[in-house]
Write a protein that holds these residues in place. Structure first.
Motif, PDB file in Angstrom:
ATOM      1  N   LEU A 207       8.113   3.042   0.425  1.00 16.01           N
ATOM      2  CA  LEU A 207       7.171   1.954   0.670  1.00 16.01           C
ATOM      3  C   LEU A 207       6.862   1.207  -0.624  1.00 16.01           C
ATOM      4  O   LEU A 207       6.806  -0.027  -0.653  1.00 16.01           O
ATOM      5  N   THR A 213       8.735  -1.057   5.516  1.00 15.36           N
ATOM      6  CA  THR A 213       7.317  -1.437   5.583  1.00 15.36           C
ATOM      7  C   THR A 213       6.500  -0.386   6.314  1.00 15.36           C
ATOM      8  O   THR A 213       7.050   0.485   7.009  1.00 15.36           O
ATOM      9  N   ALA A 243      -1.139   3.236   3.306  1.00 14.03           N
ATOM     10  CA  ALA A 243       0.010   4.134   3.190  1.00 14.03           C
ATOM     11  C   ALA A 243      -0.411   5.478   2.603  1.00 14.03           C
ATOM     12  O   ALA A 243      -0.028   6.547   3.105  1.00 14.03           O
TER      13      ALA A 243
END
Length: 383
Positions: A207, A213, A243
């Motif tokens: 990422l 993504t 994330a």
């Protein structure tokens, strides 16, 4: 202090070291092993050894060193929950990648192909070799003289060895490691902690490198649930924070699953000592079937979208070439090796020469390998 479970490896009943030493005072044998690993040259070199991205591609990507520290943290957490020896689990986690060559799996693939006529190359066997012979820090013996339990765990943390490497076979001849049995619970914990850390930090690094993504990883089972939960709780958070929130939830879910599955298996087996685990015929530390399936989905995603990404492919191909050129030049001209390695190499082109060159290259960092390649191939640079 936590009372150890019956199936834990106990420091006071360790099978000892190949070269007997006095007791370590306040430190247990496995604490001493951990400390020797941390102070080793091979451990320091992990700082500039690749996971996926070469060292110069960014300071925020994982290296073998940061990966090993993350594995050790997860291993200690699981070991504590299962009431087994945390120090042994940590020592094995910190040592498990000591044998990795430069450039990650590209370097290992290159060395394995080059060494095929001599038995191949395997980073697990090289880790054992590093701590038993290549580290030269003590006057009384080669290697680190680690305990039998730590060496056993390094040799077979992934399970019994049906076809051990030539080095492991030779070492087992002088210091038997019971290669046909499973390893201790602590070693099994280190092995599965490696899987947990590896997949999750590769998601994080992928990422960060924009190889995929957050929306794309949200299609994965387990990961998608974690992303959805992070978005629900923090709807205004930017993607990098989301994330991180998601990945820490995935790690936690995997750890909880391993602990629950291990407890189920251990209750069923009811092992009364560490040897009962070794003779169980199946691992005690594992994912549940559902988590294993989810983990495989993550692996497949990473394989397709990261390990085979065209940018990564380019870097890996160049890295393989560097290793191949280094090996070819040094195997054909061992007089270009440093003096201490020339002595080990012996006759040009021999098996002993191949082994010495392989060990020399395997110990290199990415940075040193690239510099050595330039020194050996650029006539304008001094040797």
């Amino acid at each position: 202090m936590i009372e150890l479970a019956p199936f834990a490896v106990r420091p006071e009943t360790s099978r000892g070291r190949l070269h007997p030493e006095p007791a370590g005072g306040a430190r247990s044998p496995f604490q001493r092993d951990r400390d020797r690993i941390i102070h080793s040259t091979a451990f320091r070199r992990l700082q500039y050894k690749t996971q996926v991205f070469i060292y110069h591609e960014g300071d925020a990507f994982r290296t073998r060193l940061t990966h090993s520290i993350e594995v050790a943290q997860i291993a200690r957490s699981i070991a504590r929950r299962l009431r087994v020896d945390e120090d042994l689990a940590e020592a094995l986690a910190l040592a498990h990648d000591l044998g990795h060559p430069p450039f990650g799996h590209a370097g290992e693939d290159a060395l394995n192909g080059l060494m095929r006529p001599y038995g191949g190359f395997d980073h697990n066997a090289q880790s054992l070799k590093a701590v038993t012979s290549l580290e030269l820090r003590y006057a009384e013996f080669e290697g680190l003289n680690l305990t039998w339990e730590t060496l056993e765990g390094l040799a077979k943390h992934n399970g019994p060895l049906a076809r051990p490497s030539p080095f492991i076979t030779a070492y087992d001849g002088q210091h038997p490691l019971d290669l046909q049995s499973h390893a201790s619970v602590e070693a099994q914990i280190a092995a599965l902690s490696d899987d947990i850390a590896y997949n999750n930090h590769d998601l994080d690094d992928g990422l960060r490198a924009r190889l995929f993504t957050l929306d794309e990883v949200s299609t994965l089972p387990l990961v998608g649930d974690a992303v959805a939960e992070a978005r629900r709780r923090y709807p205004e958070a930017p993607a990098p924070r989301l994330a991180s929130e998601a990945i820490r939830r995935v790690i936690n879910a995997m750890v909880e699953d391993v602990v629950a599955e291990a407890q189920r298996r251990l209750v069923r087996l009811d092992p009364q000592n560490a040897d009962a685990v070794r003779q169980a015929g199946r691992p005690m530390i594992a994912f549940s079937a559902a988590m294993q399936a989810a983990n495989q989905d993550v692996r497949r995603f990473l394989f397709d979208r990261m390990y085979r990404h065209w940018r990564v492919n380019r870097t890996m191909q160049k890295s393989r070439r560097v290793v191949q050129v280094l090996f070819s030049l040094l195997h054909g001209g061992p007089d270009m090796l440093p003096p201490e390695w020339q002595e080990r190499a012996g006759t040009t082109g021999s098996a002993a020469c191949a082994a010495a060159v392989c060990d020399y290259i395997a110990g290199m960092t990415d940075r040193f390998a690239l510099d050595e390649h330039r020194r050996l191939t650029d006539p304008l640079l001094p040797g």
